[in-house]
Design a protein around this motif. Structure first.
Motif, short mmCIF file in Angstrom:
data_model
loop_
_atom_site.label_atom_id
_atom_site.label_comp_id
_atom_site.label_asym_id
_atom_site.label_seq_id
_atom_site.Cartn_x
_atom_site.Cartn_y
_atom_site.Cartn_z
N SER A 224 0.84 -1.21 0.00
CA SER A 224 0.00 0.00 0.00
C SER A 224 0.87 1.25 0.00
O SER A 224 0.54 2.26 -0.63
CB SER A 224 -0.94 0.00 1.21
OG SER A 224 -0.22 0.08 2.42
N GLU A 225 2.02 1.18 0.69
CA GLU A 225 2.96 2.30 0.69
C GLU A 225 3.53 2.50 -0.71
O GLU A 225 3.67 3.64 -1.19
CB GLU A 225 4.09 2.02 1.69
CG GLU A 225 5.11 3.13 1.82
CD GLU A 225 4.60 4.32 2.62
OE1 GLU A 225 5.18 5.40 2.46
OE2 GLU A 225 3.63 4.17 3.37
N MET A 226 3.86 1.39 -1.38
CA MET A 226 4.41 1.48 -2.74
C MET A 226 3.37 2.05 -3.70
O MET A 226 3.70 2.87 -4.57
CB MET A 226 4.85 0.09 -3.21
CG MET A 226 6.07 -0.45 -2.44
SD MET A 226 6.31 -2.24 -2.65
CE MET A 226 6.64 -2.33 -4.42
N ILE A 227 2.11 1.64 -3.55
CA ILE A 227 1.06 2.13 -4.44
C ILE A 227 0.84 3.62 -4.24
O ILE A 227 0.64 4.38 -5.20
CB ILE A 227 -0.26 1.36 -4.18
CG1 ILE A 227 -0.10 -0.11 -4.59
CG2 ILE A 227 -1.41 1.99 -4.96
CD1 ILE A 227 -1.25 -0.99 -4.17
N ARG A 228 0.92 4.09 -2.98
CA ARG A 228 0.70 5.50 -2.69
C ARG A 228 1.73 6.39 -3.38
O ARG A 228 1.49 7.58 -3.63
CB ARG A 228 0.76 5.77 -1.18
CG ARG A 228 -0.45 5.30 -0.41
CD ARG A 228 -0.45 5.87 1.00
NE ARG A 228 -1.25 7.09 1.08
CZ ARG A 228 -0.78 8.31 0.99
NH1 ARG A 228 0.50 8.51 0.79
NH2 ARG A 228 -1.57 9.36 1.08
N GLU A 229 2.90 5.86 -3.65
CA GLU A 229 3.97 6.65 -4.26
C GLU A 229 3.86 6.72 -5.78
O GLU A 229 4.70 7.32 -6.45
CB GLU A 229 5.33 6.07 -3.85
CG GLU A 229 5.61 6.24 -2.34
CD GLU A 229 6.91 5.58 -1.91
OE1 GLU A 229 7.58 4.96 -2.78
OE2 GLU A 229 7.26 5.71 -0.72
N THR A 230 2.83 6.08 -6.32
CA THR A 230 2.58 6.19 -7.76
C THR A 230 1.51 7.25 -8.01
O THR A 230 0.87 7.74 -7.08
CB THR A 230 2.10 4.83 -8.33
OG1 THR A 230 0.86 4.48 -7.71
CG2 THR A 230 3.13 3.73 -8.05
N VAL B 158 -8.91 6.36 -5.96
CA VAL B 158 -8.07 5.19 -5.73
C VAL B 158 -7.17 5.41 -4.50
O VAL B 158 -6.95 4.49 -3.70
CB VAL B 158 -7.23 4.87 -6.98
CG1 VAL B 158 -6.26 3.71 -6.71
CG2 VAL B 158 -8.13 4.53 -8.16
N LEU B 159 -6.66 6.63 -4.38
CA LEU B 159 -5.81 6.94 -3.23
C LEU B 159 -6.56 6.75 -1.92
O LEU B 159 -6.01 6.23 -0.94
CB LEU B 159 -5.31 8.39 -3.34
CG LEU B 159 -4.34 8.83 -2.25
CD1 LEU B 159 -3.08 8.00 -2.26
CD2 LEU B 159 -3.99 10.32 -2.44
N SER B 160 -7.83 7.11 -1.88
CA SER B 160 -8.63 6.93 -0.66
C SER B 160 -8.82 5.45 -0.35
O SER B 160 -8.80 5.03 0.81
CB SER B 160 -9.99 7.62 -0.80
OG SER B 160 -10.81 6.96 -1.75
N TYR B 161 -8.97 4.63 -1.42
CA TYR B 161 -9.08 3.19 -1.22
C TYR B 161 -7.80 2.62 -0.60
O TYR B 161 -7.84 1.80 0.31
CB TYR B 161 -9.35 2.47 -2.55
CG TYR B 161 -10.69 2.79 -3.19
CD1 TYR B 161 -11.74 3.32 -2.45
CD2 TYR B 161 -10.89 2.56 -4.55
CE1 TYR B 161 -12.95 3.62 -3.04
CE2 TYR B 161 -12.11 2.85 -5.17
CZ TYR B 161 -13.14 3.38 -4.40
OH TYR B 161 -14.32 3.67 -4.98
N VAL B 162 -6.66 3.08 -1.12
CA VAL B 162 -5.37 2.61 -0.60
C VAL B 162 -5.21 3.01 0.87
O VAL B 162 -4.73 2.23 1.70
CB VAL B 162 -4.21 3.18 -1.45
CG1 VAL B 162 -2.86 2.83 -0.82
CG2 VAL B 162 -4.27 2.64 -2.86
#
Length: 553
Positions: free
Chosen positions: A203-209, A215-219
């Motif tokens: 989830s940390e890796m996804i947030r950096e994209t 989508v960010l709120s889902y993460v």
């Protein structure tokens, strides 16, 4: 010679005797002292604690007599247990019941006998405390009274012995149950931490994209859920150790101001998300340092404030902190957490600090583990502190905590300011590129760690088992090695031990979901330099690497 008839309640008597589990046990000093005292008081050569089973009289204590048992058919004690009073035979040679009895005619030549029935109650007589002489005689009134008192003490010893034995069995059973619970918690903690490492790391890796806000709120929701699970795992371990008294206070000097502002930073963001207000009202000087268990105090703050945030849907949460300075160096840390939540009813308030008490006010619909307040209570008891609750339904609740502490002021020591309250997050800087080995049999765990190290531009090599990891470390020079503790081939601790005597070796990180305190101690003593629990915390990793960089590695 006459053989004594069986008591009318023989079956119940034998059952009670066997229930004591005392027959054929070794001599015990406490019973031997009774018989020795009986012989001294009555001035006789022999005294016995005699217990009658189906076929014999067996002597738990046998002062002045070498034998441990004689046949029941010959036993004077078989007659004694038929009555309630002292059974006295002044001269056995003149008594039809014992004339020609081998115990009279031969050794030990029982001529005089006086026996007090050992009665569990009015009916159940197990045997006797008896005194014996090889000549005719009588006992005086005082000797009789003393013998009866000793018989009562003998019964108490028999009962106490059984109770002590039962307590010992229960203690062993409790210890086994406690060990089983500890092993279960450790196993569950390990099994949960590994997938959590992947969940939180990914989830940390996804947030950096680049993500759209939805989508960010889902993460963020995924990450928050993972954090809740992690806190639950940590709370379960914490309360288990507090209940076992296995928790140890680790007192140290720390800066209260820094702790408060880190908490303030976190809960300002958390309450903003819920559209409620959080106020930190600290009356403690910035330069004050406390001497106490920092981790436990932070845990108390965290649980009380988190609880207030969970149940407050509108209004304000206020955390007030004061230091009552009783003397120069001693004081009371006073914490007050006040919310505008639903309040607590009197019946719920009485069991508020019980473990697994899941208080969910009507309309809130927010479940929890029921561990947070239990941890607060047990931690405060350990530190000699206390907590009180004031609450009114519909108006909110106030938790008041007092913790005895040591304090001091150190001018100019504070490294935090209002504008700089976040933990340092800048990247460590190395004088040369570091060659790093990541050894873990879980592919996702390797990916998470690699992503955290990516900004540092390290040269990274990966292995998926301990055998290959050990081979790599022996054949090629590495600066840093991240070793999973449980891997196929060889585990991390075995590899670390192999490098403990080497002067030139990489800095070793223990990467593991084994996070019980005793497990951490065992792992670190095997040769590791750093302990990195799963799920990995990026900021903590960078702090360790910064320390390594400053040492010039």
């Amino acid at each position: 010679m006459l053989i004594a008839p069986l008591p009318k309640n023989e079956a119940a008597r034998l059952s009670a005797l066997k229930g004591l589990e005392i027959l054929d046990t070794p001599e015990e000093e406490m019973f031997d002292e009774i018989t020795k005292m009986a012989s001294l008081i009555c001035d006789v050569p022999i005294s016995l604690v005699s217990l009658i089973d189906e076929t014999r009289q067996w002597f738990k204590s046998h002062h002045g007599l070498e034998d441990r048992e004689t046949p029941r058919s010959l036993a004077f004690c078989s007659h004694a247990i038929l009555g309630d009073e002292v059974f006295v035979v002044p001269n056995a040679k003149e008594d039809i019941r014992f004339k020609n009895n081998p115990l009279v005619e031969e050794a030990p030549n029982v001529i005089f006998y006086a026996g007090i029935p050992l009665a569990l109650d009015d009916e159940i007589k197990l045997g006797t405390l008896c005194v014996i002489d090889n000549k005719p005689r009588e006992l005086n009134k005082e000797q009789m009274q003393m013998l009866q008192l000793l018989a009562k003490q003998t019964i108490r010893l028999l009962q106490m012995r059984k109770a002590t034995e039962r307590l010992e069995i229960e203690k062993l059973a409790a210890e086994k149950a406690s060990a089983a619970k500890r092993d279960f918690i450790a196993a569950i903690s390990h099994d949960i931490r590994n997938p959590l490492n992947s969940l939180l790391g990914m989830s940390e890796m996804i947030r950096e994209t680049d993500l759209n806000p939805t989508v960010l709120s889902y993460v963020d929701h995924i990450r928050n859920a993972g954090e809740v699970i992690l806190h639950l795992v940590n709370d379960t371990i914490e309360i288990s150790r507090l209940e076992e008294n296995a928790s140890v206070l680790k007192n140290e000097w720390f800066e209260l101001y820094e702790c408060l502002h880190i908490l303030n930073s976190f809960f300002q963001a958390e309450t903003k998300r819920k559209k409620i207000e959080f106020k930190l009202d600290s009356g403690v000087n910035k330069n004050v340092f406390l001497h106490s268990d920092k981790r436990k105090i932070e845990k108390i703050f965290w649980n009380l404030i988190a609880n207030a945030v969970k149940f407050t849907t509108k209004g304000t949460i206020t955390c007030s902190v004061q230091l009552e300075t009783k003397t120069k160096g001693e004081g009371i840390l006073q914490i007050e957490v006040k919310d505008t939540g639903p309040g607590i009813s009197p019946e719920v308030k009485d069991r508020l600090f019980q473990k697994y008490n899941q208080f969910v006010p009507e309309g809130c619909g927010i479940p929890g583990s029921g561990l947070g307040l239990s941890i607060v209570k047990l931690s405060l008891e350990e530190m000699g502190g206390m907590v009180e609750v004031e609450s009114k339904l519909g108006e909110g609740s106030t938790f008041k905590v007092k913790i005895p502490i040591l304090w001091k002021t150190e001018e100019g020591k504070s490294g935090t300011t209002d504008s700089n309250i976040k933990p340092q997050s800048h990247l460590p800087s190395f004088s040369r590129p570091q060659r790093v080995l990541i050894a873990d049999d879980n592919d996702l765990n390797r990916k998470v760690l690699r992503s955290y190290l990516k900004p540092l531009r390290f040269e990274i090599v990966e292995t998926s088992n301990g055998t290959d990891a050990e081979k790599e470390l022996h054949e090629s020079p590495y600066d840093i090695a991240f070793l999973d503790i449980e891997m196929p081939g060889k585990n991390g601790t075995e590899i670390a031990k192999g490098f403990s005597e080497k002067s030139r070796r990489p800095v070793l990180f223990a990467c593991t979901g084994l996070c019980m305190p005793e497990e951490k101690t065992h792992i670190l003593t095997s040769g590791f330099d750093y302990f990195m629990p799963k799920p990995y915390q990026k900021e903590e990793l960078y702090l360790h690497l910064k320390e390594i960089a400053e040492k010039g590695t």
